[in-house]
Motif scaffolding. Structure first.
Motif, PDB file in Angstrom:
ATOM      1  N   ALA A 120       0.837  -1.207   0.000  1.00  0.00           N
ATOM      2  CA  ALA A 120       0.000   0.000   0.000  1.00  0.00           C
ATOM      3  C   ALA A 120       0.868   1.252   0.000  1.00  0.00           C
ATOM      4  O   ALA A 120       0.575   2.223  -0.709  1.00  0.00           O
ATOM      5  N   ALA A 121       1.949   1.240   0.779  1.00  0.00           N
ATOM      6  CA  ALA A 121       2.853   2.391   0.819  1.00  0.00           C
ATOM      7  C   ALA A 121       3.541   2.592  -0.519  1.00  0.00           C
ATOM      8  O   ALA A 121       3.682   3.721  -0.992  1.00  0.00           O
ATOM      9  N   GLN A 122       3.958   1.499  -1.166  1.00  0.00           N
ATOM     10  CA  GLN A 122       4.593   1.608  -2.481  1.00  0.00           C
ATOM     11  C   GLN A 122       3.627   2.217  -3.491  1.00  0.00           C
ATOM     12  O   GLN A 122       4.013   3.083  -4.285  1.00  0.00           O
ATOM     13  N   GLU A 123       2.401   1.796  -3.457  1.00  0.00           N
ATOM     14  CA  GLU A 123       1.408   2.354  -4.384  1.00  0.00           C
ATOM     15  C   GLU A 123       1.161   3.833  -4.084  1.00  0.00           C
ATOM     16  O   GLU A 123       1.133   4.665  -4.985  1.00  0.00           O
ATOM     17  N   HIS A 124       1.008   4.155  -2.826  1.00  0.00           N
ATOM     18  CA  HIS A 124       0.732   5.532  -2.417  1.00  0.00           C
ATOM     19  C   HIS A 124       1.904   6.461  -2.722  1.00  0.00           C
ATOM     20  O   HIS A 124       1.708   7.586  -3.185  1.00  0.00           O
ATOM     21  N   LEU A 125       3.115   5.980  -2.471  1.00  0.00           N
ATOM     22  CA  LEU A 125       4.305   6.811  -2.641  1.00  0.00           C
ATOM     23  C   LEU A 125       4.885   6.741  -4.054  1.00  0.00           C
ATOM     24  O   LEU A 125       5.730   7.555  -4.408  1.00  0.00           O
ATOM     25  N   GLY A 126       4.448   5.763  -4.830  1.00  0.00           N
ATOM     26  CA  GLY A 126       4.977   5.614  -6.185  1.00  0.00           C
ATOM     27  C   GLY A 126       6.404   5.099  -6.212  1.00  0.00           C
ATOM     28  O   GLY A 126       7.156   5.398  -7.131  1.00  0.00           O
ATOM     29  N   THR A 127       6.766   4.315  -5.211  1.00  0.00           N
ATOM     30  CA  THR A 127       8.117   3.771  -5.135  1.00  0.00           C
ATOM     31  C   THR A 127       8.105   2.321  -5.593  1.00  0.00           C
ATOM     32  O   THR A 127       7.075   1.651  -5.563  1.00  0.00           O
ATOM     33  N   LYS A 128       9.273   1.839  -6.004  1.00  0.00           N
ATOM     34  CA  LYS A 128       9.356   0.476  -6.515  1.00  0.00           C
ATOM     35  C   LYS A 128      10.125  -0.469  -5.593  1.00  0.00           C
ATOM     36  O   LYS A 128       9.831  -1.648  -5.540  1.00  0.00           O
ATOM     37  N   THR A 129      11.106   0.051  -4.884  1.00  0.00           N
ATOM     38  CA  THR A 129      11.908  -0.817  -4.027  1.00  0.00           C
ATOM     39  C   THR A 129      11.518  -0.638  -2.560  1.00  0.00           C
ATOM     40  O   THR A 129      10.961   0.393  -2.173  1.00  0.00           O
ATOM     41  N   ILE A 130      11.839  -1.656  -1.765  1.00  0.00           N
ATOM     42  CA  ILE A 130      11.570  -1.569  -0.333  1.00  0.00           C
ATOM     43  C   ILE A 130      12.352  -0.415   0.276  1.00  0.00           C
ATOM     44  O   ILE A 130      11.815   0.369   1.061  1.00  0.00           O
ATOM     45  N   LYS A 131      13.617  -0.295  -0.091  1.00  0.00           N
ATOM     46  CA  LYS A 131      14.460   0.772   0.447  1.00  0.00           C
ATOM     47  C   LYS A 131      13.872   2.144   0.147  1.00  0.00           C
ATOM     48  O   LYS A 131      13.759   2.991   1.045  1.00  0.00           O
ATOM     49  N   ASP A 132      13.482   2.381  -1.107  1.00  0.00           N
ATOM     50  CA  ASP A 132      12.904   3.674  -1.468  1.00  0.00           C
ATOM     51  C   ASP A 132      11.603   3.929  -0.727  1.00  0.00           C
ATOM     52  O   ASP A 132      11.316   5.051  -0.305  1.00  0.00           O
ATOM     53  N   THR A 133      10.800   2.886  -0.565  1.00  0.00           N
ATOM     54  CA  THR A 133       9.517   3.028   0.124  1.00  0.00           C
ATOM     55  C   THR A 133       9.712   3.374   1.591  1.00  0.00           C
ATOM     56  O   THR A 133       9.085   4.306   2.103  1.00  0.00           O
ATOM     57  N   SER A 164      14.155  13.112  -1.103  1.00  0.00           N
ATOM     58  CA  SER A 164      15.395  13.063  -1.879  1.00  0.00           C
ATOM     59  C   SER A 164      15.090  13.205  -3.360  1.00  0.00           C
ATOM     60  O   SER A 164      13.966  13.024  -3.816  1.00  0.00           O
ATOM     61  N   GLY A 165      16.124  13.509  -4.118  1.00  0.00           N
ATOM     62  CA  GLY A 165      15.980  13.630  -5.565  1.00  0.00           C
ATOM     63  C   GLY A 165      15.484  12.346  -6.199  1.00  0.00           C
ATOM     64  O   GLY A 165      14.675  12.367  -7.125  1.00  0.00           O
ATOM     65  N   ASP A 166      15.943  11.200  -5.684  1.00  0.00           N
ATOM     66  CA  ASP A 166      15.493   9.913  -6.222  1.00  0.00           C
ATOM     67  C   ASP A 166      14.001   9.720  -5.991  1.00  0.00           C
ATOM     68  O   ASP A 166      13.289   9.204  -6.852  1.00  0.00           O
ATOM     69  N   THR A 167      13.525  10.122  -4.826  1.00  0.00           N
ATOM     70  CA  THR A 167      12.105   9.988  -4.522  1.00  0.00           C
ATOM     71  C   THR A 167      11.276  10.908  -5.409  1.00  0.00           C
ATOM     72  O   THR A 167      10.216  10.523  -5.908  1.00  0.00           O
ATOM     73  N   ILE A 168      11.761  12.106  -5.616  1.00  0.00           N
ATOM     74  CA  ILE A 168      11.067  13.050  -6.498  1.00  0.00           C
ATOM     75  C   ILE A 168      11.053  12.518  -7.923  1.00  0.00           C
ATOM     76  O   ILE A 168      10.024  12.558  -8.599  1.00  0.00           O
ATOM     77  N   ASP A 169      12.180  11.977  -8.368  1.00  0.00           N
ATOM     78  CA  ASP A 169      12.237  11.380  -9.710  1.00  0.00           C
ATOM     79  C   ASP A 169      11.239  10.239  -9.840  1.00  0.00           C
ATOM     80  O   ASP A 169      10.557  10.111 -10.860  1.00  0.00           O
ATOM     81  N   ALA A 170      11.130   9.410  -8.805  1.00  0.00           N
ATOM     82  CA  ALA A 170      10.186   8.288  -8.833  1.00  0.00           C
ATOM     83  C   ALA A 170       8.751   8.801  -8.916  1.00  0.00           C
ATOM     84  O   ALA A 170       7.928   8.269  -9.664  1.00  0.00           O
ATOM     85  N   ALA A 171       8.451   9.843  -8.159  1.00  0.00           N
ATOM     86  CA  ALA A 171       7.103  10.420  -8.198  1.00  0.00           C
ATOM     87  C   ALA A 171       6.810  11.017  -9.572  1.00  0.00           C
ATOM     88  O   ALA A 171       5.707  10.863 -10.097  1.00  0.00           O
ATOM     89  N   LEU A 172       7.782  11.691 -10.158  1.00  0.00           N
ATOM     90  CA  LEU A 172       7.591  12.265 -11.495  1.00  0.00           C
ATOM     91  C   LEU A 172       7.401  11.173 -12.535  1.00  0.00           C
ATOM     92  O   LEU A 172       6.630  11.350 -13.489  1.00  0.00           O
ATOM     93  N   ASP A 173       8.085  10.043 -12.360  1.00  0.00           N
ATOM     94  CA  ASP A 173       7.887   8.911 -13.271  1.00  0.00           C
ATOM     95  C   ASP A 173       6.443   8.422 -13.213  1.00  0.00           C
ATOM     96  O   ASP A 173       5.845   8.094 -14.239  1.00  0.00           O
ATOM     97  N   VAL A 174       5.871   8.380 -12.011  1.00  0.00           N
ATOM     98  CA  VAL A 174       4.475   7.967 -11.861  1.00  0.00           C
ATOM     99  C   VAL A 174       3.563   8.976 -12.555  1.00  0.00           C
ATOM    100  O   VAL A 174       2.669   8.609 -13.317  1.00  0.00           O
ATOM    101  N   TRP A 175       3.796  10.257 -12.310  1.00  0.00           N
ATOM    102  CA  TRP A 175       2.973  11.302 -12.936  1.00  0.00           C
ATOM    103  C   TRP A 175       3.042  11.239 -14.457  1.00  0.00           C
ATOM    104  O   TRP A 175       2.045  11.476 -15.134  1.00  0.00           O
TER     105      TRP A 175
END
Length: 65
Positions: free
Chosen positions: A14-27, A41-52
């Protein structure tokens, strides 16, 4: 530093879906940052932008009518 923890798989998914993250570490890191109010972090922002970028958003012109 590495930590060995047991995670609730349902909560993780659920957290991965909500946050748009793919790995456990990123989540986990995104959730910790969110919980503490820290800047993401920049990686988290990049992951969110990928989802968008994959979302089918309505046409802007139609939104203002």
């Amino acid at each position: 530093m590495k930590h060995l923890v047991d995670l609730d798989e349902g909560a993780l998914a659920a957290a991965q879906e909500h946050l748009g993250t793919k790995t456990i570490k990123d989540t986990v890191n995104a959730a910790l940052n969110l919980a503490t109010g820290r800047t993401l972090s920049g990686d988290t922002i990049d992951a969110a932008l990928d989802v968008w970028s994959t979302m089918d958003l309505p046409d802007r012109e139609d939104m203002w009518r």
